[in-house]
Design a protein around this motif. Structure first.
Motif, PDB file in Angstrom:
ATOM      1  N   GLN A  71       0.829  -1.202   0.000  1.00 19.62           N
ATOM      2  CA  GLN A  71       0.000   0.000   0.000  1.00 19.62           C
ATOM      3  C   GLN A  71       0.868   1.258   0.000  1.00 19.62           C
ATOM      4  OE1 GLN A  71      -4.044  -1.601   2.319  1.00 19.62           O
ATOM      5  NE2 GLN A  71      -2.747  -0.083   3.303  1.00 19.62           N
ATOM      6  N   ARG A  72       1.956   1.214   0.754  1.00 19.07           N
ATOM      7  CA  ARG A  72       2.856   2.368   0.828  1.00 19.07           C
ATOM      8  C   ARG A  72       3.436   2.695  -0.536  1.00 19.07           C
ATOM      9  NH1 ARG A  72       8.398   2.752   1.632  1.00 19.07           N
ATOM     10  NH2 ARG A  72       9.135   4.631   2.705  1.00 19.07           N
ATOM     11  N   GLU A  73       3.872   1.677  -1.277  1.00 17.70           N
ATOM     12  CA  GLU A  73       4.447   1.944  -2.599  1.00 17.70           C
ATOM     13  C   GLU A  73       3.388   2.442  -3.575  1.00 17.70           C
ATOM     14  OE1 GLU A  73       7.032  -0.095  -6.203  1.00 17.70           O
ATOM     15  OE2 GLU A  73       7.252  -0.812  -4.144  1.00 17.70           O
ATOM     16  N   GLU A  98       1.430 -13.035  -6.745  1.00 12.33           N
ATOM     17  CA  GLU A  98       1.141 -11.791  -7.479  1.00 12.33           C
ATOM     18  C   GLU A  98       1.228 -11.994  -8.994  1.00 12.33           C
ATOM     19  OE1 GLU A  98      -0.004  -9.098  -6.188  1.00 12.33           O
ATOM     20  OE2 GLU A  98       0.508  -9.186  -4.073  1.00 12.33           O
ATOM     21  N   LEU A  99       2.245 -12.713  -9.459  1.00 15.43           N
ATOM     22  CA  LEU A  99       2.385 -12.924 -10.904  1.00 15.43           C
ATOM     23  C   LEU A  99       1.275 -13.827 -11.434  1.00 15.43           C
ATOM     24  CD1 LEU A  99       6.263 -13.270 -11.320  1.00 15.43           C
ATOM     25  CD2 LEU A  99       4.831 -11.256 -11.686  1.00 15.43           C
ATOM     26  N   ALA A 100       0.917 -14.847 -10.641  1.00 13.61           N
ATOM     27  CA  ALA A 100      -0.191 -15.716 -11.066  1.00 13.61           C
ATOM     28  C   ALA A 100      -1.494 -14.926 -11.146  1.00 13.61           C
ATOM     29  CB  ALA A 100      -0.336 -16.881 -10.095  1.00 13.61           C
ATOM     30  N   MET A 101      -1.714 -14.022 -10.195  1.00 14.17           N
ATOM     31  CA  MET A 101      -2.929 -13.201 -10.223  1.00 14.17           C
ATOM     32  C   MET A 101      -2.959 -12.300 -11.463  1.00 14.17           C
ATOM     33  SD  MET A 101      -5.189 -13.779  -7.889  1.00 14.17           S
ATOM     34  CE  MET A 101      -6.160 -12.285  -7.915  1.00 14.17           C
ATOM     35  N   ARG A 102      -1.812 -11.768 -11.831  1.00  7.23           N
ATOM     36  CA  ARG A 102      -1.748 -10.912 -13.025  1.00  7.23           C
ATOM     37  C   ARG A 102      -2.124 -11.711 -14.283  1.00  7.23           C
ATOM     38  NH1 ARG A 102       3.792  -7.394 -11.682  1.00  7.23           N
ATOM     39  NH2 ARG A 102       3.129  -6.847  -9.553  1.00  7.23           N
ATOM     40  N   VAL A 103      -1.610 -12.932 -14.342  1.00  2.00           N
ATOM     41  CA  VAL A 103      -1.943 -13.779 -15.498  1.00  2.00           C
ATOM     42  C   VAL A 103      -3.443 -14.108 -15.492  1.00  2.00           C
ATOM     43  CG1 VAL A 103      -1.595 -16.051 -16.542  1.00  2.00           C
ATOM     44  CG2 VAL A 103       0.366 -14.750 -15.694  1.00  2.00           C
ATOM     45  N   LEU A 104      -3.956 -14.522 -14.337  1.00  2.00           N
ATOM     46  CA  LEU A 104      -5.379 -14.905 -14.242  1.00  2.00           C
ATOM     47  C   LEU A 104      -6.301 -13.730 -14.506  1.00  2.00           C
ATOM     48  CD1 LEU A 104      -5.089 -17.184 -11.076  1.00  2.00           C
ATOM     49  CD2 LEU A 104      -5.623 -17.950 -13.383  1.00  2.00           C
ATOM     50  N   GLU A 149      -0.733  -4.162  -9.665  1.00  2.00           N
ATOM     51  CA  GLU A 149      -0.079  -4.957 -10.712  1.00  2.00           C
ATOM     52  C   GLU A 149       1.102  -4.242 -11.362  1.00  2.00           C
ATOM     53  OE1 GLU A 149      -4.016  -3.316 -12.407  1.00  2.00           O
ATOM     54  OE2 GLU A 149      -3.287  -4.244 -10.547  1.00  2.00           O
ATOM     55  N   GLU A 150       1.277  -2.961 -11.047  1.00  2.00           N
ATOM     56  CA  GLU A 150       2.403  -2.210 -11.600  1.00  2.00           C
ATOM     57  C   GLU A 150       3.636  -2.242 -10.701  1.00  2.00           C
ATOM     58  OE1 GLU A 150       0.728   1.471 -14.069  1.00  2.00           O
ATOM     59  OE2 GLU A 150      -0.230   1.363 -12.083  1.00  2.00           O
ATOM     60  N   ILE A 151       3.505  -2.809  -9.521  1.00  2.00           N
ATOM     61  CA  ILE A 151       4.659  -2.927  -8.623  1.00  2.00           C
ATOM     62  C   ILE A 151       5.635  -3.955  -9.190  1.00  2.00           C
ATOM     63  CG2 ILE A 151       5.400  -3.648  -6.308  1.00  2.00           C
ATOM     64  CD1 ILE A 151       2.810  -2.506  -5.222  1.00  2.00           C
ATOM     65  N   ALA A 152       6.905  -3.614  -9.211  1.00  2.00           N
ATOM     66  CA  ALA A 152       7.917  -4.504  -9.779  1.00  2.00           C
ATOM     67  C   ALA A 152       7.994  -5.813  -9.003  1.00  2.00           C
ATOM     68  CB  ALA A 152       9.277  -3.814  -9.762  1.00  2.00           C
TER      69      ALA A 152
END
Length: 311
Positions: free
Chosen positions: A204-206, A302-308, A215-218
């Motif tokens: 949340q802080r970033e 997080e990466l799996a959620m982005r794909v899904l 989804e834009e967080i590295a």
């Protein structure tokens, strides 16, 4: 309006839950493959009699010399299936609670435009709920894994996870599978409250500082925040984890080498026989393992959620 959700809303909720569970499973599988060698060293050190090992390297070296490199993945089938399910449940429960708090925030006009900026109390409740839900599966899964990790290499009592389940069930039923569950609950509730509180606050802080979406967080930042969350978890609950491991490797009856009559009896005897240092046994391999395993867990999720979410 009768308050009943529309069919489209119900279907959307089902899809969201399915995504949470699948993404959690991805994180759990990564956690097992990366963390398992460190975990077996931790468990051996936690459960061995005082003076057995002078340190982590002696323990790891003894496993390698006496049992071979594959011994570091002893009992992996159980956690690979079980921890995948556990992490899936963790994230499923966490995200479910976050959606409840999001709806509350939107009604109250708090939590930002989408209601997704959660306060610490909400995150603590969501994390503790995830841990308690997870404990239903993690208790027996870790019990089986720990018995496989600590049994004799030359005269094993169990031939694998299913054989262990069958023999423990035949001897003690469901209570046998859930041995050490009190310590497990004490570990999971506070532990995952700290775990997800640390991770979500950092995320949340970033997002707030950079004005970006989740989804834009590295991915590298996700790994870092997961590593920090892992340390928050272990520094909160490590003594409980020691007690859990002791309870889950203890005999079922005095005739089979039972040392502890209850969780509190275990705590009392550790203090009496080993002092406070008894609650730190196996801490070093845990702290070495933690950033890798937990960073992998969160980046996998997080990466799996982005794909899904792209479908």
């Amino acid at each position: 309006m009768d308050g009943t959700a529309s069919p489209s809303t119900v279907e959307s909720r089902k899809r969201s839950t399915a995504k949470d569970l699948l993404a959690g499973s991805a994180g759990g599988v990564l956690q097992v493959f990366i963390g398992q060698p460190f975990d077996i060293v931790k468990v051996r050190m936690q459960t061995a009699p005082p003076g057995t090992y002078s340190g982590m390297m002696q323990c790891a070296g003894g496993i390698l010399k006496n049992e071979g490199p594959l011994a570091f993945y002893k009992g992996t089938l159980s956690p690979l299936v079980g921890i995948g399910a556990c992490v899936s449940i963790q994230f499923g429960a966490l995200e479910y609670m976050k959606r409840i708090f999001q709806a509350q925030n939107l009604r109250a006009g708090t939590g930002g435009p989408e209601g997704k900026t959660f306060n610490p109390t909400q995150l603590i409740i969501a994390g503790a709920s995830a841990g308690i839900a997870n404990s239903v599966v993690s208790g027996p899964v870790e019990h089986i894994r720990i018995r496989l990790q600590t049994q004799s290499a030359t005269k094993p009592l169990y031939n694998g996870p299913m054989d262990a389940i069958k023999k423990i069930w035949a001897e003690k039923g469901i209570a046998g599978l859930y041995k050490g569950q009190v310590a497990t609950l004490w570990r999971e509730g506070p532990g995952y409250a700290s775990y997800f509180l640390a991770y979500e606050l950092l995320m949340q802080r970033e997002m707030a500082a950079k004005g970006i979406r989740r989804e834009e967080i590295a991915a590298s930042h996700t790994i870092l925040y997961g590593a920090i969350a892992g340390y928050a978890l272990w520094f909160t609950i490590y003594p409980c984890d020691v007690i859990k491991s002791r309870m889950q490797t203890d005999g079922f009856t005095p005739a089979t080498g039972q040392k502890y009559t209850s969780t509190f009896d275990c705590v009392r005897k550790v203090i009496a026989n080993e002092g406070i240092s008894g609650f730190r046994k196996g801490l070093i391999p845990t702290l070495i393992r933690s950033p890798f395993a937990n960073g992998a867990t969160f980046v996998g999720f997080e990466l799996a959620m982005r794909v899904l979410n792209s479908y």
